[in-house]
Write a protein that holds these residues in place. Sequence first.
Motif, PDB file in Angstrom:
ATOM      1  N   ASN A 114       0.856  -1.185   0.000  1.00 46.21           N
ATOM      2  CA  ASN A 114       0.000   0.000   0.000  1.00 46.21           C
ATOM      3  C   ASN A 114       0.889   1.230   0.000  1.00 46.21           C
ATOM      4  O   ASN A 114       2.111   1.124   0.113  1.00 46.21           O
ATOM      5  CB  ASN A 114      -0.955  -0.002   1.207  1.00 46.21           C
ATOM      6  N   ASP A 115       0.282   2.401  -0.111  1.00 49.68           N
ATOM      7  CA  ASP A 115       1.050   3.636  -0.250  1.00 49.68           C
ATOM      8  C   ASP A 115       1.916   3.957   0.973  1.00 49.68           C
ATOM      9  O   ASP A 115       2.905   4.680   0.871  1.00 49.68           O
ATOM     10  CB  ASP A 115       0.107   4.814  -0.525  1.00 49.68           C
ATOM     11  N   ARG A 116       1.546   3.427   2.125  1.00 47.25           N
ATOM     12  CA  ARG A 116       2.328   3.705   3.346  1.00 47.25           C
ATOM     13  C   ARG A 116       3.604   2.879   3.403  1.00 47.25           C
ATOM     14  O   ARG A 116       4.563   3.263   4.061  1.00 47.25           O
ATOM     15  CB  ARG A 116       1.480   3.430   4.586  1.00 47.25           C
ATOM     16  N   HIS A 117       3.604   1.728   2.736  1.00 47.64           N
ATOM     17  CA  HIS A 117       4.762   0.838   2.819  1.00 47.64           C
ATOM     18  C   HIS A 117       5.378   0.623   1.437  1.00 47.64           C
ATOM     19  O   HIS A 117       6.283   1.344   1.046  1.00 47.64           O
ATOM     20  CB  HIS A 117       4.340  -0.486   3.463  1.00 47.64           C
ATOM     21  N   LEU A 118       4.888  -0.381   0.704  1.00 49.29           N
ATOM     22  CA  LEU A 118       5.354  -0.605  -0.666  1.00 49.29           C
ATOM     23  C   LEU A 118       4.227  -0.223  -1.620  1.00 49.29           C
ATOM     24  O   LEU A 118       3.212  -0.925  -1.695  1.00 49.29           O
ATOM     25  CB  LEU A 118       5.737  -2.075  -0.864  1.00 49.29           C
ATOM     26  N   PRO A 119       4.383   0.878  -2.346  1.00 46.05           N
ATOM     27  CA  PRO A 119       3.290   1.401  -3.187  1.00 46.05           C
ATOM     28  C   PRO A 119       3.124   0.614  -4.489  1.00 46.05           C
ATOM     29  O   PRO A 119       3.465   1.081  -5.572  1.00 46.05           O
ATOM     30  CB  PRO A 119       3.717   2.844  -3.448  1.00 46.05           C
ATOM     31  N   ILE A 120       2.603  -0.611  -4.374  1.00 48.28           N
ATOM     32  CA  ILE A 120       2.341  -1.455  -5.540  1.00 48.28           C
ATOM     33  C   ILE A 120       0.838  -1.619  -5.674  1.00 48.28           C
ATOM     34  O   ILE A 120       0.172  -2.085  -4.756  1.00 48.28           O
ATOM     35  CB  ILE A 120       3.023  -2.828  -5.383  1.00 48.28           C
TER      36      ILE A 120
END
Length: 452
Positions: A114-120
């Motif tokens: 997710n955008d907070r961690h891995l933005p995939i």
Amino acid sequence: MKIVVCGGGNVGQSIVSYLVKGNNDIVVIDHDQHCLDDISNEYDVLPILGEAAHPDVLERAGIRDADLILAVTGSDEVNMLICQIAYSLFNVPRKIARIDSEVFLDPVWGVLYNDRHLPIDNIISPEIEIAENILQVLKYPGCSGFLPVLKEKGCILSLKLSKICPLLNIPLLQLNRQNEDLDIAVVNILREGRCFIPEAYDSFAAEDEINIYVPISEVYNTIAAFGLEKQANERVLIFGGNAIAEHLGKEIELDDSIISCKIIEEDYDKARELAKELSSAVIIHGEMLSDVILNEADIGHTDATIALTDNDKDNLLASLLAEKRGVSSTLSVVNTPSYSNLVFNIGDNILIERSSVTISKLLKEIRKTKMQEAYAVSRGHGEIWEIKLSEEDSCCEKKIGELNLPKSCRIFMISRGEESIYPDPTTRLSTGDVLLVYVDSAAIRQAENIFA
């Protein structure tokens, strides 16, 4: 749409081969000049030499203007880093990464993406998806393709018709007179390289490759109705010990219907590593086209062979050799779409086209239509969209005949609650309907506007 593809290997090439058919501006980044030469010689793309995880290389590729980035190198970690850089430095709207490791795919770690961690935004696993596609074909002997749809209530069944098919030369509207238990909707026909949607008075011909919708409970009966039933695939031989073979081997070990699995791999280190990963599969080290090795693998008592090396010619030769040895079902993974168009009439060999399997996981991202699922079919000639109608959709409460669909686009199935409807132009669409739509590649833009 501007798309940056990071990685020019088999996966990257298979994706590019499909994307170039649309109105897309494509840039390919790879550190191997030979890969870039192969792609740029065959497709209209902009090649960029360099490390795709380096910000300066991405900037040189025009990443600031990109609508979508596809990180499909052979390294999961590099693909994750590419998406992070694309998000943090260049604000790319959509980011898709190839992730093959089972560790990263474990649902336990799903919160990472997710955008907070891995933005995939989306993950694809081509090797796993190809392995699952092959397993479905093995499960239903006689078919050449199987796509579950409508949450597995039904499927798109691909069949290659033989000269002894009992349903040849019968107008489609009279098929039920020949076999009153037949419960299908014909999606399209691929005949001598030409793909078309048949009308009521058209009929099937020998060597046709057809796609039909079938309720999941009727698959075996439908295959039998077309005269294509074969013996169960209990003994399997795999040519090539790559990542697809590993995933396939692990799934086969869990399948009680398959009693024997053997894998031939020419590289000693790969064969040894595969033997560590698989518990019951037999790993044979040697040349896969050698008579000695084939006899050691007991090919004469094999029900199905699967050729999935990285070399298309080797895969096709292995399958043809297996067919001559009496194997009833042969499958070949094809990395280059041109091969599938050249050889699909040779024998009964089933072709698993890498580009179609891979791109099916991306269609939702590159189409301008809100859909639940999408699939590339008929060697890239067309697509099947699964669309759920909401109150805001302009199609609702209209009759199909009022939608002005192009001739090469058809709604062939509607799921309405527990009801399955084979529609005609007078069928009225309702909120909540799930539509199965076939769209020829030439009609994609028009269809996008209608269902947008």
